[in-house]
Design an enzyme around this catalytic site. Structure first.
Site, PDB file in Angstrom:
ATOM      1  N   SER A   1      -3.788  -3.285  -0.489  1.00  0.00           N
ATOM      2  CA  SER A   1      -2.647  -3.966   0.122  1.00  0.00           C
ATOM      3  C   SER A   1      -3.088  -5.370   0.521  1.00  0.00           C
ATOM      4  O   SER A   1      -4.118  -5.539   1.169  1.00  0.00           O
ATOM      5  CB  SER A   1      -2.172  -3.187   1.352  1.00  0.00           C
ATOM      6  OG  SER A   1      -1.161  -3.909   2.017  1.00  0.00           O
ATOM      7  N   ALA A   2      -2.293  -6.370   0.132  1.00  0.00           N
ATOM      8  CA  ALA A   2      -2.722  -7.764   0.357  1.00  0.00           C
ATOM      9  C   ALA A   2      -2.840  -8.118   1.828  1.00  0.00           C
ATOM     10  O   ALA A   2      -3.773  -8.806   2.232  1.00  0.00           O
ATOM     11  CB  ALA A   2      -1.734  -8.704  -0.329  1.00  0.00           C
ATOM     12  N   HIS A   3      -1.906  -7.611   2.656  1.00  0.00           N
ATOM     13  CA  HIS A   3      -1.908  -8.125   4.040  1.00  0.00           C
ATOM     14  C   HIS A   3      -3.054  -7.592   4.877  1.00  0.00           C
ATOM     15  O   HIS A   3      -3.320  -8.107   5.953  1.00  0.00           O
ATOM     16  CB  HIS A   3      -0.543  -7.920   4.720  1.00  0.00           C
ATOM     17  CG  HIS A   3      -0.174  -6.513   5.084  1.00  0.00           C
ATOM     18  ND1 HIS A   3      -0.195  -6.052   6.367  1.00  0.00           N
ATOM     19  CD2 HIS A   3       0.260  -5.474   4.327  1.00  0.00           C
ATOM     20  CE1 HIS A   3       0.227  -4.794   6.403  1.00  0.00           C
ATOM     21  NE2 HIS A   3       0.501  -4.418   5.175  1.00  0.00           N
TER      22      HIS A   3
ATOM     23  N   CYS B   1       5.359   4.160  14.998  1.00  0.00           N
ATOM     24  CA  CYS B   1       6.244   4.278  13.845  1.00  0.00           C
ATOM     25  C   CYS B   1       7.134   3.046  13.811  1.00  0.00           C
ATOM     26  O   CYS B   1       7.081   2.207  14.710  1.00  0.00           O
ATOM     27  CB  CYS B   1       7.035   5.581  13.865  1.00  0.00           C
ATOM     28  SG  CYS B   1       8.054   5.774  15.293  1.00  0.00           S
TER      29      CYS B   1
ATOM     30  N   GLY C   1       0.812  -1.209   0.000  1.00  0.00           N
ATOM     31  CA  GLY C   1       0.000   0.000   0.000  1.00  0.00           C
ATOM     32  C   GLY C   1       0.850   1.266   0.000  1.00  0.00           C
ATOM     33  O   GLY C   1       0.513   2.258  -0.642  1.00  0.00           O
ATOM     34  N   THR C   2       1.954   1.222   0.718  1.00  0.00           N
ATOM     35  CA  THR C   2       2.811   2.417   0.811  1.00  0.00           C
ATOM     36  C   THR C   2       3.310   2.820  -0.576  1.00  0.00           C
ATOM     37  O   THR C   2       3.210   3.985  -0.981  1.00  0.00           O
ATOM     38  CB  THR C   2       4.007   2.122   1.748  1.00  0.00           C
ATOM     39  OG1 THR C   2       3.482   1.851   3.050  1.00  0.00           O
ATOM     40  CG2 THR C   2       4.982   3.273   1.808  1.00  0.00           C
TER      41      THR C   2
ATOM     42  N   THR D   1      11.352  -7.310 -11.440  1.00  0.00           N
ATOM     43  CA  THR D   1      10.782  -8.654 -11.605  1.00  0.00           C
ATOM     44  C   THR D   1       9.683  -8.866 -10.563  1.00  0.00           C
ATOM     45  O   THR D   1       9.853  -8.543  -9.388  1.00  0.00           O
ATOM     46  CB  THR D   1      11.901  -9.710 -11.447  1.00  0.00           C
ATOM     47  OG1 THR D   1      12.904  -9.415 -12.423  1.00  0.00           O
ATOM     48  CG2 THR D   1      11.366 -11.110 -11.668  1.00  0.00           C
TER      49      THR D   1
ATOM     50  N   GLN E   1      -7.875  -0.292   3.964  1.00  0.00           N
ATOM     51  CA  GLN E   1      -8.602  -0.783   5.138  1.00  0.00           C
ATOM     52  C   GLN E   1     -10.038  -1.199   4.858  1.00  0.00           C
ATOM     53  O   GLN E   1     -10.630  -1.917   5.645  1.00  0.00           O
ATOM     54  CB  GLN E   1      -8.607   0.289   6.239  1.00  0.00           C
ATOM     55  CG  GLN E   1      -7.256   0.507   6.869  1.00  0.00           C
ATOM     56  CD  GLN E   1      -6.848  -0.640   7.794  1.00  0.00           C
ATOM     57  OE1 GLN E   1      -7.683  -1.402   8.278  1.00  0.00           O
ATOM     58  NE2 GLN E   1      -5.562  -0.769   8.037  1.00  0.00           N
TER      59      GLN E   1
ATOM     60  N   ASN F   1      -7.587   3.740   9.279  1.00  0.00           N
ATOM     61  CA  ASN F   1      -6.953   2.578   9.899  1.00  0.00           C
ATOM     62  C   ASN F   1      -6.930   2.639  11.412  1.00  0.00           C
ATOM     63  O   ASN F   1      -6.784   1.611  12.061  1.00  0.00           O
ATOM     64  CB  ASN F   1      -5.523   2.400   9.363  1.00  0.00           C
ATOM     65  CG  ASN F   1      -4.749   3.692   9.308  1.00  0.00           C
ATOM     66  OD1 ASN F   1      -5.202   4.690   8.754  1.00  0.00           O
ATOM     67  ND2 ASN F   1      -3.568   3.690   9.890  1.00  0.00           N
TER      68      ASN F   1
HETATM   69  N1  PLP Z   1      -2.872   2.795   3.945  1.00  0.00           N
HETATM   70  C1  PLP Z   1      -3.497   2.402   5.072  1.00  0.00           C
HETATM   71  C2  PLP Z   1      -4.843   2.973   5.378  1.00  0.00           C
HETATM   72  C3  PLP Z   1      -2.920   1.467   5.926  1.00  0.00           C
HETATM   73  O1  PLP Z   1      -3.555   1.091   7.028  1.00  0.00           O
HETATM   74  C4  PLP Z   1      -1.640   0.954   5.594  1.00  0.00           C
HETATM   75  C5  PLP Z   1      -0.965  -0.015   6.454  1.00  0.00           C
HETATM   76  O2  PLP Z   1      -1.229  -0.156   7.615  1.00  0.00           O
HETATM   77  C6  PLP Z   1      -1.035   1.394   4.402  1.00  0.00           C
HETATM   78  C7  PLP Z   1      -1.670   2.304   3.623  1.00  0.00           C
HETATM   79  C8  PLP Z   1       0.317   0.875   4.003  1.00  0.00           C
HETATM   80  O3  PLP Z   1       0.212  -0.393   3.416  1.00  0.00           O
HETATM   81  P1  PLP Z   1       1.484  -1.386   3.377  1.00  0.00           P
HETATM   82  O4  PLP Z   1       1.669  -1.856   4.783  1.00  0.00           O
HETATM   83  O5  PLP Z   1       1.040  -2.483   2.454  1.00  0.00           O
HETATM   84  O6  PLP Z   1       2.626  -0.629   2.851  1.00  0.00           O
END
Ligand code: PLP
Length: 347
Positions: A165-167, A290, A49-50, A203, A145, A117
């Site tokens: 984001s997969a996790h 953090c 996601g980041t 890759t 989220q 989140n």
């Molecule tokens: N955006 C939100 C709302 C999140 O809660 C998070 C992760 O906690 C992210 C982005 C970042 O995702 P990633 O952990 O896959 O980089």
């Protein structure tokens, strides 16, 4: 994922091993696209996601970036200058303020998340997208989220860019996607071999992408369990409020994700609460931790106008499909015993 781990070959290679690896990637792309009802071509796999948030905001080529004050740091810190849109005390973005700040939006991109989140508060994203589009701005939605937890009409939302984001949907860490509408030209942040149709070189993370697809398929069915989760969450919150007189539930008066609860014990540092609950066998989080593990007062709660005695004293309790009523009961007992030890209790 196990099959993908066993698959030799680089998806860009033309030999048969490479072609088999490519099939895994393209099959996963179709399955992730189906979750959000977009065409597979719009899916750009990323490291999470980041990266997707950074790519959206920096790659869209707009001079101004506007984001709600409660966005994830990967949005708020994506560029040196991000204009923040205030939120109401309820935790929802202030749409009048968005409209006022936007002005002529032709050089802007607006970013508002689907659900927060830390509080779980669901944002009025369709309306925010409409306001952005009315003045020619692009609209990005961080859906990390909310996917699989709230019904959402992605076609109706008409987001130009959307982060997954997969996790956060039960998949592996280190993989995600940016969904890019057909008419949006995206400049890559990572350049090289031209993978992902030139939008993200490198890759592909084959096992991660395969796991992401499986999680995306499962997420499409988890909405059914949401009501059960909401019932468990409500029961937990009402018992906590009954047993701990000083406790406070943040964001309780607006629509929230069913699995998320943000509870403050004024005067007791979030870090202390997290450690105490960990010792009691519960993995809860502080509002904002953090990467060093240090806990700061939550920028989300501060943006909602809460003072440090609450913003620095709130924990996030996330429930999952595997939780049941007896675990909730054990949590409530452990949390209220802890509160009594700190002197907050008294109910
Ligand atoms: N955006 C939100 C709302 C999140 O809660 C998070 C992760 O906690 C992210 C982005 C970042 O995702 P990633 O952990 O896959 O980089």
């Amino acid at each position: 994922m196990a099959r993908a781990f066993a698959q030799l070959g680089n998806p860009s290679s033309v030999h048969s091993c490479g072609r088999a690896a490519r099939r895994i990637v393209e099959d996963a792309r179709r399955r992730v696209a189906a979750l959000v009802a977009v065409s597979p071509d719009s899916v750009v796999f990323t490291s999470g996601g980041t990266e997707a948030n950074n790519l959206a905001l920096c790659g869209a080529g707009r001079r101004r970036i506007l984001a709600s004050a409660i966005e994830h740091p990967s949005v708020l810190d994506a560029a040196a200058e991000v204009e923040t849109i205030p939120v109401h005390d309820s935790g929802q973005v202030d749409l009048d303020a968005l409209q006022a700040i936007l002005g002529d939006g032709r050089d802007a991109i607006v970013s508002v998340m689907l659900a927060n989140n830390e509080t779980g508060v669901i944002q009025p994203v369709s309306r925010a997208a409409e306001l952005a589009h009315q003045v020619g701005a692009l609209f990005h939605c961080d859906c990390v989220q909310g996917v699989g937890r709230v019904p959402l009409d992605f076609a109706g939302l008409r987001a130009d860019l959307l982060t997954l984001s997969a996790h956060k949907m039960g998949g592996p860490t280190g993989v995600g996607a940016l969904i890019v509408a057909e008419d949006v030209a995206l400049s890559p942040a990572i350049r090289g071999g031209g993978q992902e149709r030139g939008r993200r070189s490198g890759t592909e993370n084959l096992p991660g992408i395969a796991g992401f697809a499986a999680a995306a398929e499962a997420a499409a069915t988890t909405l059914e369990t949401v009501e059960n989760l909401a019932a468990l969450r409500d029961r937990m919150e009402s018992e906590v409020l009954q047993r701990i007189s000083g406790a406070r539930v943040v964001g309780a008066n607006v629509p929230r994700l069913a699995n998320t609860s943000c509870i403050a014990l004024p005067g007791v540092a979030a870090e202390t609460q997290v450690m105490a609950m960990d010792l009691a066998g519960f993995a809860v989080s502080a509002g904002a931790a953090c990467s060093s593990g240090k806990v700061r007062a939550s920028h989300v709660l501060q943006a909602m106008g809460l003072q440090d005695d609450i913003a620095g004293c709130a924990i996030r309790i996330s429930l999952g499909a595997g939780n049941d009523a007896s675990e909730i009961e054990r949590f409530v007992v452990a949390y209220s015993d802890f509160a009594a030890r700190t002197g907050v209790s008294a109910a």
